[in-house]
Design an enzyme around this catalytic site. Sequence first.
Site, PDB file in Angstrom:
ATOM      1  N   TYR A   1       0.920  -1.194  -0.008  1.00 30.39           N
ATOM      2  CA  TYR A   1      -0.113   0.131  -0.013  1.00 30.39           C
ATOM      3  C   TYR A   1       0.797   1.179   0.050  1.00 30.39           C
ATOM      4  O   TYR A   1       1.284   1.680   1.129  1.00 30.39           O
ATOM      5  CB  TYR A   1      -1.031   0.137   1.178  1.00 30.39           C
ATOM      6  CG  TYR A   1      -1.902   1.163   1.368  1.00 30.39           C
ATOM      7  CD1 TYR A   1      -1.919   2.147   0.489  1.00 30.39           C
ATOM      8  CD2 TYR A   1      -2.823   1.098   2.474  1.00 30.39           C
ATOM      9  CE1 TYR A   1      -3.077   3.078   0.876  1.00 30.39           C
ATOM     10  CE2 TYR A   1      -3.316   2.291   2.755  1.00 30.39           C
ATOM     11  CZ  TYR A   1      -3.534   3.287   1.780  1.00 30.39           C
ATOM     12  OH  TYR A   1      -4.512   4.078   2.041  1.00 30.39           O
TER      13      TYR A   1
ATOM     14  N   LYS B   1      -1.379  -1.208  -4.199  1.00 31.79           N
ATOM     15  CA  LYS B   1      -2.453  -0.027  -3.840  1.00 31.79           C
ATOM     16  C   LYS B   1      -1.460   1.120  -4.273  1.00 31.79           C
ATOM     17  O   LYS B   1      -1.056   1.348  -3.240  1.00 31.79           O
ATOM     18  CB  LYS B   1      -3.073  -0.247  -2.868  1.00 31.79           C
ATOM     19  CG  LYS B   1      -4.111   0.885  -2.709  1.00 31.79           C
ATOM     20  CD  LYS B   1      -4.830   0.854  -1.259  1.00 31.79           C
ATOM     21  CE  LYS B   1      -5.901   1.792  -1.067  1.00 31.79           C
ATOM     22  NZ  LYS B   1      -5.675   3.137  -1.242  1.00 31.79           N
TER      23      LYS B   1
END
Length: 309
Positions: free
Chosen positions: A146, A176
């Site tokens: 992330y 992400k």
Amino acid sequence: MAQSAGKKLKLTGLVAATFTPFTSQGEVNLSEIGPYIDYLTEKQGVNSVFVNGTTGEGMSLSVAERKLLAEDWCRKAKGKMEQVIVHVGCTSLKDSQELARHAVEIEADGIAVIAPSFFKPRSAESLRAYLQQVAAVAPTVPFYYYHLPALTGVNVPASDLLDGIETLIPSFRGVKFSGSDLLDFGQCISHVQLDWSVLYGVDEQLLAALVLGAHGAVGSTYNYLGSHMNKLLSAFESGNLAQARSLQFKMQELIRHAVKVGFDVGVNKQLMNEVSGLQLGPPRLPVMPCPQEHAVSIKQKYQHLFSTH
């Protein structure tokens, strides 16, 4: 036993970064999760979620609360949603590992880890080493990095992180990417492996990311704009760039308006309450509740832009 990471479906399309339902007293409210899932799937056409991330105020939750939420999302989404990705990143490596082990137990479809933001990794090597230590305790679960440099202060390019990561983390399945650096994003796409997903996390730039080859997107606005952004995806895939641009510009206008009156997690959550009819409660301190006039102003702009189509 959970499936091998390699057998999971590739993560694509829109993924809603979920808000955490709280009672008016600030306690986790699991009773709203079932209706929340129905709203996403039936009203928005969004079939995957990213739980306990930034939108979900994950870093403001205790480990016990994060386990409770992750387990309830996985249980209630079973048979209704395609994938539940659980964010397990913490400032403590041990807490992250505990949450990762728990994700295996509850059969999460994937885990994601943000870079620690107090003692920060200063290089791709140190960040890879940290992520490897978390992934190692959950080797059967697809693993995602992330990337959110604006909040973590960790400015290691995501594309640098990918160099050799599949050797260190065999369960690695993507990023992400919640940053605005499209050069770095493009380099992630250009070096991606076949079974990886690079998902874009800056909602107002979704179309630009699709042009570069994004496999999908994770974002907070897909909670209440999912049906419209699914139309954007369809328009892009069919080559109708005029329609895709029109929808992206509408979203940008909404976000620009929201930013002018003050747009943080608390305001975003209240907009979700207003639009969906769900009772997700206030945010948790230090995030402040949304002033009523802000919620009304943003909802009016939302209705003006999106209620006719």
